[in-house]
Design a protein around this motif. Structure first.
Motif, PDB file in Angstrom:
ATOM      1  N   PRO A   4       1.176 -14.310   6.393  1.00 23.88           N
ATOM      2  CA  PRO A   4       1.730 -14.077   7.931  1.00 23.88           C
ATOM      3  C   PRO A   4       1.284 -12.642   8.071  1.00 23.88           C
ATOM      4  O   PRO A   4       1.123 -11.915   7.378  1.00 23.88           O
ATOM      5  CB  PRO A   4       3.325 -14.348   7.555  1.00 23.88           C
ATOM      6  CG  PRO A   4       3.624 -14.044   6.215  1.00 23.88           C
ATOM      7  CD  PRO A   4       2.426 -14.647   5.567  1.00 23.88           C
ATOM      8  N   VAL A   5       1.370 -12.637   9.265  1.00 24.22           N
ATOM      9  CA  VAL A   5       1.116 -11.232  10.031  1.00 24.22           C
ATOM     10  C   VAL A   5       2.316 -10.345   9.330  1.00 24.22           C
ATOM     11  O   VAL A   5       3.287 -10.824   9.368  1.00 24.22           O
ATOM     12  CB  VAL A   5       0.749 -11.302  11.720  1.00 24.22           C
ATOM     13  CG1 VAL A   5       0.813  -9.998  12.043  1.00 24.22           C
ATOM     14  CG2 VAL A   5      -0.072 -12.195  12.040  1.00 24.22           C
ATOM     15  N   LEU A   6       2.092  -9.132   9.283  1.00 25.90           N
ATOM     16  CA  LEU A   6       3.141  -8.071   8.918  1.00 25.90           C
ATOM     17  C   LEU A   6       4.390  -8.264   9.712  1.00 25.90           C
ATOM     18  O   LEU A   6       5.299  -8.341   9.006  1.00 25.90           O
ATOM     19  CB  LEU A   6       2.508  -6.817   8.733  1.00 25.90           C
ATOM     20  CG  LEU A   6       3.220  -5.741   8.081  1.00 25.90           C
ATOM     21  CD1 LEU A   6       3.928  -6.283   6.645  1.00 25.90           C
ATOM     22  CD2 LEU A   6       2.836  -4.510   7.879  1.00 25.90           C
ATOM     23  N   LYS A   7       4.373  -8.088  10.836  1.00 25.79           N
ATOM     24  CA  LYS A   7       5.522  -8.343  11.650  1.00 25.79           C
ATOM     25  C   LYS A   7       6.226  -9.466  11.470  1.00 25.79           C
ATOM     26  O   LYS A   7       7.489  -9.586  11.352  1.00 25.79           O
ATOM     27  CB  LYS A   7       4.832  -8.204  13.180  1.00 25.79           C
ATOM     28  CG  LYS A   7       4.890  -6.949  13.929  1.00 25.79           C
ATOM     29  CD  LYS A   7       4.428  -7.030  15.245  1.00 25.79           C
ATOM     30  CE  LYS A   7       4.245  -5.721  15.901  1.00 25.79           C
ATOM     31  NZ  LYS A   7       4.274  -5.487  17.430  1.00 25.79           N
ATOM     32  N   VAL A   8       5.554 -10.862  11.288  1.00 22.53           N
ATOM     33  CA  VAL A   8       6.147 -11.987  11.059  1.00 22.53           C
ATOM     34  C   VAL A   8       6.829 -11.949   9.544  1.00 22.53           C
ATOM     35  O   VAL A   8       8.016 -12.366   9.465  1.00 22.53           O
ATOM     36  CB  VAL A   8       5.128 -13.133  11.173  1.00 22.53           C
ATOM     37  CG1 VAL A   8       5.845 -14.579  10.594  1.00 22.53           C
ATOM     38  CG2 VAL A   8       4.661 -13.392  12.666  1.00 22.53           C
ATOM     39  N   LEU A   9       6.106 -11.390   8.661  1.00 29.63           N
ATOM     40  CA  LEU A   9       6.751 -11.159   7.289  1.00 29.63           C
ATOM     41  C   LEU A   9       7.937 -10.297   7.315  1.00 29.63           C
ATOM     42  O   LEU A   9       8.940 -10.829   6.903  1.00 29.63           O
ATOM     43  CB  LEU A   9       5.726 -10.589   6.382  1.00 29.63           C
ATOM     44  CG  LEU A   9       6.158 -10.427   4.979  1.00 29.63           C
ATOM     45  CD1 LEU A   9       6.400 -11.591   4.421  1.00 29.63           C
ATOM     46  CD2 LEU A   9       5.039  -9.523   4.197  1.00 29.63           C
ATOM     47  N   ALA A  10       7.951  -9.302   7.986  1.00 30.36           N
ATOM     48  CA  ALA A  10       8.944  -8.525   8.100  1.00 30.36           C
ATOM     49  C   ALA A  10      10.353  -9.060   8.817  1.00 30.36           C
ATOM     50  O   ALA A  10      11.489  -9.074   8.244  1.00 30.36           O
ATOM     51  CB  ALA A  10       8.724  -7.204   8.784  1.00 30.36           C
ATOM     52  N   ARG A  11      10.097  -9.710   9.736  1.00 31.21           N
ATOM     53  CA  ARG A  11      11.065 -10.405  10.423  1.00 31.21           C
ATOM     54  C   ARG A  11      11.700 -11.677   9.633  1.00 31.21           C
ATOM     55  O   ARG A  11      12.855 -11.875   9.384  1.00 31.21           O
ATOM     56  CB  ARG A  11      10.575 -11.136  11.785  1.00 31.21           C
ATOM     57  CG  ARG A  11      11.798 -11.705  12.718  1.00 31.21           C
ATOM     58  CD  ARG A  11      10.901 -12.565  14.000  1.00 31.21           C
ATOM     59  NE  ARG A  11      10.081 -13.737  13.383  1.00 31.21           N
ATOM     60  CZ  ARG A  11       9.018 -14.051  13.760  1.00 31.21           C
ATOM     61  NH1 ARG A  11       8.341 -13.353  14.953  1.00 31.21           N
ATOM     62  NH2 ARG A  11       8.409 -15.060  13.175  1.00 31.21           N
ATOM     63  N   ASP A  12      10.897 -12.585   9.222  1.00 31.21           N
ATOM     64  CA  ASP A  12      11.138 -13.704   8.569  1.00 31.21           C
ATOM     65  C   ASP A  12      11.740 -13.512   7.232  1.00 31.21           C
ATOM     66  O   ASP A  12      12.527 -14.432   6.452  1.00 31.21           O
ATOM     67  CB  ASP A  12      10.149 -14.884   8.526  1.00 31.21           C
ATOM     68  CG  ASP A  12       9.533 -15.393   9.771  1.00 31.21           C
ATOM     69  OD1 ASP A  12      10.332 -14.773  10.708  1.00 31.21           O
ATOM     70  OD2 ASP A  12       8.528 -15.993   9.590  1.00 31.21           O
ATOM     71  N   SER A  13      11.420 -12.438   6.456  1.00 29.44           N
ATOM     72  CA  SER A  13      11.939 -12.260   5.176  1.00 29.44           C
ATOM     73  C   SER A  13      13.425 -11.648   5.247  1.00 29.44           C
ATOM     74  O   SER A  13      14.014 -11.395   4.231  1.00 29.44           O
ATOM     75  CB  SER A  13      11.170 -11.254   4.421  1.00 29.44           C
ATOM     76  OG  SER A  13      11.039  -9.978   5.230  1.00 29.44           O
ATOM     77  N   PHE A  14      13.831 -11.358   6.256  1.00 28.46           N
ATOM     78  CA  PHE A  14      15.247 -10.690   6.611  1.00 28.46           C
ATOM     79  C   PHE A  14      15.402  -9.547   5.535  1.00 28.46           C
ATOM     80  O   PHE A  14      16.715  -9.182   5.217  1.00 28.46           O
ATOM     81  CB  PHE A  14      16.197 -11.632   6.399  1.00 28.46           C
ATOM     82  CG  PHE A  14      16.327 -12.787   7.340  1.00 28.46           C
ATOM     83  CD1 PHE A  14      16.331 -12.671   8.676  1.00 28.46           C
ATOM     84  CD2 PHE A  14      15.617 -14.059   6.805  1.00 28.46           C
ATOM     85  CE1 PHE A  14      16.307 -13.606   9.471  1.00 28.46           C
ATOM     86  CE2 PHE A  14      15.755 -15.078   7.598  1.00 28.46           C
ATOM     87  CZ  PHE A  14      16.008 -14.899   9.096  1.00 28.46           C
ATOM     88  N   CYS A  15      14.251  -8.673   5.210  1.00 23.18           N
ATOM     89  CA  CYS A  15      14.340  -7.402   4.260  1.00 23.18           C
ATOM     90  C   CYS A  15      14.981  -6.496   5.200  1.00 23.18           C
ATOM     91  O   CYS A  15      15.530  -5.310   4.267  1.00 23.18           O
ATOM     92  CB  CYS A  15      13.112  -7.281   3.641  1.00 23.18           C
ATOM     93  SG  CYS A  15      11.863  -6.491   5.082  1.00 23.18           S
ATOM     94  N   GLY A  16      15.046  -6.227   6.414  1.00 20.22           N
ATOM     95  CA  GLY A  16      15.480  -5.101   6.986  1.00 20.22           C
ATOM     96  C   GLY A  16      14.589  -3.835   6.991  1.00 20.22           C
ATOM     97  O   GLY A  16      14.996  -2.728   7.558  1.00 20.22           O
TER      98      GLY A  16
END
Length: 164
Positions: A4-16
């Protein structure tokens, strides 16, 4: 599965974490591992050496009238990949393996191959003795591919050698 695109990864992983924080952490990890993303590969050197050879000696491809420079480079690439597959050649710098491949090819195609090889060698800022050894080993590997094949488990697919 796609990365995934980095923004999507950050959003979907809920890592904060934000995208910039993930990139910063990635850089820290790569630095700690001494990972160099800008290291030139043998293939990079092959492309450079081939371009120099063809541009300085256009007659290089005269004896191969049915091949374009890119087709010729594709053949050399297959040979280089075959040499890289030989673990005995891993001791040599990538630039020397690429230079050995180009040198072997020039030796077959043009009578004044040695001055061009020396010129390429100077551009690579390397010593002659390792190139000669790499050149000899590459030549034997290209001429005798059965050495590597015999060491593989039965049924192993080798796309490089099966390619037409």
């Amino acid at each position: 599965m796609r990365i995934p695109v980095l923004k999507v990864l950050a959003r979907d992983s809920f890592c904060g974490c934000s995208s910039s924080e993930i990139l910063r952490m990635e850089r820290i990890i790569l630095d700690k591992l001494n990972w160099d993303l800008h290291t030139a590969t043998p293939l990079d050197f092959l492309h450079i050496f081939h371009a120099i050879a063809v541009s300085t000696r256009p007659q290089l491809l005269f004896s191969l009238p049915k091949l374009s420079p890119s087709q010729h480079l594709a053949i050399l690439t297959k040979q280089l990949l075959h040499c890289i597959a030989c673990n005995q050649l891993l001791q040599f710098k990538g630039s020397m393996l690429a230079l050995a491949m180009v040198s072997l090819e020039m030796e077959k195609l043009i009578p004044d191959w040695l001055p061009l090889t020396i010129e390429l060698l100077q551009k690579a800022q390397a010593q002659i003795s390792p190139r000669t050894t790499a050149n000899q080993k590459c030549q034997s590997e290209v001429q005798q591919p059965s050495i590597l094949i015999s060491q593989l488990p039965v049924g192993t697919s080798i796309p490089l050698l099966n390619a037409k």
